[in-house]
Design a protein around this motif. Structure first.
Motif, PDB file in Angstrom:
ATOM      1  N   PHE A 230      -6.745  13.147  85.492  1.00  0.00           N
ATOM      2  CA  PHE A 230      -5.337  13.381  85.145  1.00  0.00           C
ATOM      3  C   PHE A 230      -4.588  14.037  86.316  1.00  0.00           C
ATOM      4  CE2 PHE A 230      -7.356  17.352  83.859  1.00  0.00           C
ATOM      5  CZ  PHE A 230      -6.432  18.327  84.224  1.00  0.00           C
ATOM      6  N   VAL A 231      -5.278  14.862  87.101  1.00  0.00           N
ATOM      7  CA  VAL A 231      -4.668  15.457  88.295  1.00  0.00           C
ATOM      8  C   VAL A 231      -4.424  14.367  89.336  1.00  0.00           C
ATOM      9  CG1 VAL A 231      -4.990  17.105  90.178  1.00  0.00           C
ATOM     10  CG2 VAL A 231      -5.703  17.713  87.860  1.00  0.00           C
ATOM     11  N   TRP A 232      -5.401  13.459  89.490  1.00  0.00           N
ATOM     12  CA  TRP A 232      -5.245  12.346  90.431  1.00  0.00           C
ATOM     13  C   TRP A 232      -4.062  11.469  90.035  1.00  0.00           C
ATOM     14  CZ3 TRP A 232      -6.063  10.739  95.069  1.00  0.00           C
ATOM     15  CH2 TRP A 232      -5.980   9.386  95.384  1.00  0.00           C
TER      16      TRP A 232
ATOM     17  N   ALA B 200     -11.212   4.816  92.995  1.00  0.00           N
ATOM     18  CA  ALA B 200     -12.175   4.799  94.097  1.00  0.00           C
ATOM     19  C   ALA B 200     -11.676   5.653  95.267  1.00  0.00           C
ATOM     20  CB  ALA B 200     -12.409   3.359  94.559  1.00  0.00           C
ATOM     21  N   ASN B 201     -10.378   5.835  95.363  1.00  0.00           N
ATOM     22  CA  ASN B 201      -9.787   6.638  96.445  1.00  0.00           C
ATOM     23  C   ASN B 201      -9.619   8.106  96.060  1.00  0.00           C
ATOM     24  OD1 ASN B 201      -9.508   4.415  98.180  1.00  0.00           O
ATOM     25  ND2 ASN B 201      -7.596   3.831  97.193  1.00  0.00           N
ATOM     26  N   CYS B 202      -9.995   8.439  94.840  1.00  0.00           N
ATOM     27  CA  CYS B 202      -9.854   9.821  94.351  1.00  0.00           C
ATOM     28  C   CYS B 202     -10.894  10.714  95.027  1.00  0.00           C
ATOM     29  CB  CYS B 202     -10.053   9.845  92.838  1.00  0.00           C
ATOM     30  SG  CYS B 202      -9.944  11.493  92.115  1.00  0.00           S
ATOM     31  N   PRO B 203     -10.465  11.874  95.536  1.00  0.00           N
ATOM     32  CA  PRO B 203     -11.435  12.795  96.142  1.00  0.00           C
ATOM     33  C   PRO B 203     -12.467  13.257  95.093  1.00  0.00           C
ATOM     34  CG  PRO B 203      -9.189  13.455  96.667  1.00  0.00           C
ATOM     35  CD  PRO B 203      -9.100  12.366  95.638  1.00  0.00           C
ATOM     36  N   GLU B 204     -13.650  13.549  95.554  1.00  0.00           N
ATOM     37  CA  GLU B 204     -14.716  13.982  94.643  1.00  0.00           C
ATOM     38  C   GLU B 204     -14.358  15.332  94.031  1.00  0.00           C
ATOM     39  OE1 GLU B 204     -18.567  14.029  96.407  1.00  0.00           O
ATOM     40  OE2 GLU B 204     -18.333  12.032  97.271  1.00  0.00           O
ATOM     41  N   GLY B 205     -14.661  15.472  92.767  1.00  0.00           N
ATOM     42  CA  GLY B 205     -14.452  16.733  92.071  1.00  0.00           C
ATOM     43  C   GLY B 205     -13.045  16.909  91.528  1.00  0.00           C
ATOM     44  N   LEU B 206     -12.180  15.913  91.683  1.00  0.00           N
ATOM     45  CA  LEU B 206     -10.806  16.018  91.198  1.00  0.00           C
ATOM     46  C   LEU B 206     -10.711  15.315  89.851  1.00  0.00           C
ATOM     47  CD1 LEU B 206      -8.012  17.075  92.146  1.00  0.00           C
ATOM     48  CD2 LEU B 206      -7.554  14.776  92.970  1.00  0.00           C
TER      49      LEU B 206
END
Length: 119
Positions: A41-43, A32-38
């Motif tokens: 696996f990068v997160w 839920a805290n992941c920036p949009e479009g990321l």
């Protein structure tokens, strides 16, 4: 009341701090805290890097505290050592003075001679 009765040990305090930090990190690592479009696996990789960085910073902090404690202990011992050296120097000077006094009194004896008048 005993001031030492309810004190948690250092290990217990560190474990509690680590548990609190892990809970906070778990909350931050949620998708839920992941920036949009990321990508996920990068997160996840970014979250792992953040955890590694924070753990390293905590380790540096602990080692710095340990170093400060060791330096304080060393300074205390060096001060004691300096005090003992001064005491030894003072005692050596006193001993030398006493030896000189002893030698002077054993070699320079004063003898009183009584002479009659007219002789």
């Amino acid at each position: 009341p005993n001031p030492f009765a309810e004190r948690p040990s250092t290990a217990r305090q560190l474990a509690q701090q680590k548990a609190t930090l892990d809970n906070a990190m778990d909350e931050l690592d949620k998708m839920a805290n992941c920036p949009e479009g990321l990508d996920s696996f990068v997160w996840q990789r970014m979250c792992q890097y953040r955890r590694t960085k924070i753990e390293s910073e905590n380790m540096v902090k602990q080692k710095a505290l340990m170093l400060a404690e060791m330096q304080a202990f060393l300074q205390k011992r060096q001060d004691e050592d300096e005090g003992f050296r001064n005491d030894i120097e003072d005692l050596s000077q006193q001993l030398n003075k006493l030896k000189e006094d002893q030698l002077r009194f054993s070699l320079n004896l004063e003898v009183q001679l009584l002479l009659k008048q007219g002789q």
